[in-house]
Design an enzyme around this catalytic site. Structure first.
Site, PDB file in Angstrom:
ATOM      1  CG  ASP A 184      -2.178   0.991   1.099  1.00 23.59           C
ATOM      2  OD1 ASP A 184      -1.959   2.149   0.869  1.00 23.59           O
ATOM      3  OD2 ASP A 184      -3.365   0.278   1.104  1.00 23.59           O
ATOM      4  CB  VAL A 215      -6.299  -0.566  -5.032  1.00 23.98           C
ATOM      5  CG1 VAL A 215      -4.981  -1.007  -4.737  1.00 23.98           C
ATOM      6  CG2 VAL A 215      -6.852  -0.505  -6.531  1.00 23.98           C
ATOM      7  CB  SER A 242     -17.434  -5.009  -6.041  1.00 24.49           C
ATOM      8  OG  SER A 242     -17.455  -3.807  -6.301  1.00 24.49           O
ATOM      9  CG  HIS A 257     -17.218  -9.582  -6.004  1.00 26.07           C
ATOM     10  ND1 HIS A 257     -18.401  -9.561  -6.391  1.00 26.07           N
ATOM     11  CD2 HIS A 257     -16.931  -8.874  -4.959  1.00 26.07           C
ATOM     12  CE1 HIS A 257     -19.033  -8.668  -5.415  1.00 26.07           C
ATOM     13  NE2 HIS A 257     -18.053  -8.190  -4.890  1.00 26.07           N
ATOM     14  CG  ASN A 299     -21.847  -5.688  -6.496  1.00 24.68           C
ATOM     15  OD1 ASN A 299     -22.594  -5.881  -5.368  1.00 24.68           O
ATOM     16  ND2 ASN A 299     -20.514  -5.806  -6.343  1.00 24.68           N
TER      17      ASN A 299
END
Length: 296
Positions: free
Chosen positions: A46, A100, A129, A150, A200
């Protein structure tokens, strides 16, 4: 560019080559917890050093909870967790998982950067997603190495996972990713590509619609969720689910879906936008549609 010729075919042993996770937010830490809980080493990357500094404690907390609940093995050593701000430190990774923020430009930049340093044939997995995998693959040096995975939140408690085969995904990349997920105790369900995939494409419209009912004064949040639990048998109502996902992430996902489908049902309602603007993201901030005892 990496000087490797091919990626190793074997999955990593606990003392061997690590799995890389890019992003130390809620999902990145959850994925790292799942992997280390099964004895495999992880390199967590990160740009935010403060977030990286908090990650080992968060992973340890997740491991304790998952083991108490019988969701992770109680015997055996945990995999090592290494944190770094340098993408170059994942050069030897066997598989790379990008986790991320759900902003297409950010994901594309990270994918382009990491695909420059990893060996050809190393599966590059996106935890998106909703962004089509082939769209993200356009940023990779080798689009055939891109696979979607996902994970649900938290990944160490929810064993089913939506795996996305893009139109350019190589069979070897898909095979290696599903083999890893099986080793992690996951039920990998492979689906085709497209905005929002399966979960989703259906879920985000439902979350948005439930929030709009509260916005319009049809029912309060408690009543909406009570009806879904009591009448439909849902374990968690839609608004508590939104709080768990993170309302900021819900809004990002809705925008991705609207931009790619033009369907007005995915336009984030005003109440969601107000809560995100106020910093009320749900469980991770202690307040969303409901209030929580502490920040997770």
């Amino acid at each position: 560019m990496s000087q490797h010729t091919t990626a190793p075919d074997a999955l990593p042993a606990p003392a061997g080559q690590p799995i890389a996770v890019l992003g130390a937010g809620t999902m990145g830490v959850g994925i790292a917890t799942l992997i280390t809980g099964h004895g495999l080493p992880v390199v967590l990357v990160d740009v935010d050093e403060n977030r990286l500094g908090q990650a080992p404690t968060a992973v340890a907390r997740g491991l304790r909870m998952a083991r108490l609940m019988g969701k992770l093995p109680r015997d055996g050593e945990s995999g090592t967790l290494t944190t770094t701000t340098l993408v170059d430190d994942v050069r030897e990774a066997t598989i790379v998982i990008e986790a991320v923020t759900e902003i297409p430009e950010t994901k594309a930049k990270v994918i382009a950067s990491v695909s420059e340093v990893i060996a050809p044939g190393t599966p590059l997995v996106s935890n998106t997603s909703g962004i089509p995998i082939d769209e993200l693959a356009a940023s990779a040096v080798r689009p055939e190495d891109m696979v979607g995975a996902h994970f649900m939140n938290p990944p160490y408690l929810i064993p089913a996972i939506e795996v996305v085969r893009g139109p350019r995904t190589a069979e070897n990349a898909l095979r290696r990713v599903t083999a890893l997920l099986t080793r992690l105790g996951m039920n990998a369900i492979v689906v085709g590509d497209g905005p929002g995939f399966v979960i989703n494409r259906v879920l985000q419209r439902s979350l948005n619609g439930a929030a709009r009912l509260v916005q319009d004064g049809v029912a309060d949040a408690e009543s909406v969720d009570a009806l879904f639990r009591g009448c439909l048998g849902h374990t968690t109502g839609p608004l508590a689910t939104a709080d768990l996902i993170g309302l900021d992430n819900v809004v990002d996902s809705l925008r991705v879906l609207y931009d790619r489908t033009g369907d007005a049902g995915y336009l984030p309602c005003e109440l969601l936008l107000q809560k995100v603007a106020a910093g009320d993201f749900g469980r991770k901030t202690g307040r969303g549609f409901f209030e929580y005892g502490g920040v997770l």
